[in-house]
Design an enzyme around this catalytic site. Structure first.
Site: not given
Length: 388
Positions: A10, A123-124
């Site tokens: 993350d 974003d992960e």
DNA sequence: TCTGGGGTCCTAGGACCC
DNA sequence: TCTGGGGTCCTAGGACCC
């Protein structure tokens, strides 16, 4: 299922951190990203970003720096509310093109170390480290978990080298636990959880930390006196099945015990593509008819452009309306042939609109295309056999 | 002074077919 | 007139996630 080593990665305060690379002078200050999108004016070298205190509008926070979060603001919060909590925080507009660019950079960097990646948004990601870890430790007197930690640390270093950004990683035997683990030591954390850690490290956490237990299920669990994951694990499964249904109830019980055998899925096709917009002021279906119609057509044109650019056509056209009381309705219609044409989408969505009673002001209008196929390929052409 | 935009998955009823 | 057991597709709403 045999032992796996699954990582969840993350990026730390991703959008805000990308902005800090561009505006290093803002480092250490409370900054929130949200509201309108970035425009060319924002790129001016002498651009000064305003404090939140003066904000009016309907935007929400997409990301806040850790300094801003200290004031109690967080993702999803309305900017008006955030302005009361953190009036001096600076408001920067979102620049999704730039975030996508950094997203590609960090994913490429991870892929160079560990190729089995599942995308979970900008974003992960999940990363299956099993093969990497096992190939190095098989037949040797090495603790595979120490090897897993090394691999994860290498990934963090590679991400930082490629982007200048930090990320947090959790490594555990499955996706469910890794998602929880990556959050335990943010920012720049690296958390390893083995099965024997579940009782000590996972059970004390709130049930809402489980990915899939949201506000509604969380509130219902609260009313049952179930606050922590440990409480949930010790709850009679029969009560969960009764309260939440067979499927969800059984899943909750498994999740609380840290059990999850979902695979890391490295590729999947999109199911639907959509565009929607919330108006600055609610629009009346009669008084603002012309304006609504213009926005409606524009959404269809943008959506058709998205479909063409990505190479999809779809045959289920959907309409979404949100009224001034926040009630949302959807209508959809399946047409004979998949389309990526703005006019055909507009026509079908227009038919959907006729089926909605319009007696209130509207705050949001959206258009969606589902049942996607790649044009040229028929969508699993079903030619019914005549005699069967 | 509430509550963005882009998604996925699940449920449930009805139509329709074998 | 009443009685079946699937299976798939379509539609609407809702929970949840990033």
């Amino acid at each position: 299922m045999s032992l796996r080593f699954i990582a969840h990665l993350d990026m730390d305060a991703f959008y805000a951190s990308v902005e800090l690379l561009r505006y290093p002078a803002l480092r250490g200050l409370p900054v929130v990203i949200g509201g309108r999108r970035r425009t060319v004016q924002d790129a001016a070298p002498d651009k000064v970003f305003p404090p939140l205190r003066n904000y009016t509008g309907r935007g929400v926070i997409t990301t806040a720096t850790y300094e801003a979060r200290a004031f109690g603001v967080n993702s999803g919060m309305g900017l008006m509310k955030a302005a009361r909590l953190a009036p001096d925080a600076l408001l920067l507009p979102a620049d999704f093109d730039e975030y996508r660019r950094y997203s590609r950079l960090f994913k490429e960097a991870v892929r160079a170390v560990a190729p089995q990646i599942e995308d979970r948004g900008i974003d992960e990601i999940y990363v299956d480290l099993t093969d990497l870890v096992m190939s190095e430790t098989a037949g040797k007197a090495l603790d595979p978990w120490l090897r897993a930690r090394d691999v994860a640390a290498n990934i963090q270093q590679a991400v930082h080298d490629a982007t200048g950004l930090s990320c947090s990683i959790g490594v555990t035997p499955n996706k469910l636990l890794s998602k929880i683990a990556s959050e335990l030591d943010k920012p720049a954390g690296l958390t390893i959880l083995r099965e024997s850690d579940i009782v000590g490290r996972v059970w004390p956490l709130a049930v809402r930390k489980i990915n899939g237990i949201g506000p509604k299920a969380g509130a219902r669990l609260e009313t049952l006196g179930i606050h922590t994951i440990g409480d949930l694990a010790k709850t009679d499964p029969a009560l969960l099945l009764e309260t939440f249904g067979r499927s969800f109830g059984a899943w909750m019980h498994e999740a609380a015990h840290g059990r999850d055998d979902r695979a890391v899925v490295t590729y999947s096709e999109p199911k639907s593509i959509s565009r929607e917009t919330t108006f600055e002021n609610d629009l009346h279906p009669v008084t603002n008819r012309a304006q609504l119609s213009g926005i409606f057509t524009e959404l269809c044109i943008k959506l058709a452009g998205d479909l063409q650019r990505k190479g999809y056509a779809g045959k289920t056209i959907g309409l979404k309306l949100r009224f001034d009381n926040f009630k949302t309705v959807t209508r959809d219609q399946t047409i004979d042939e998949p389309t990526q044409d703005a006019a055909l989408i507009r026509r079908a969505a227009g038919e959907c609109l006729k089926r909605v009673p319009l007696d209130r002001r509207i705050r949001l209008l959206g258009v969606r295309v589902g049942a996607l196929s790649r044009p040229g390929e028929r969508p699993a052409a079903k030619t019914p056999a005549l005699f069967e």
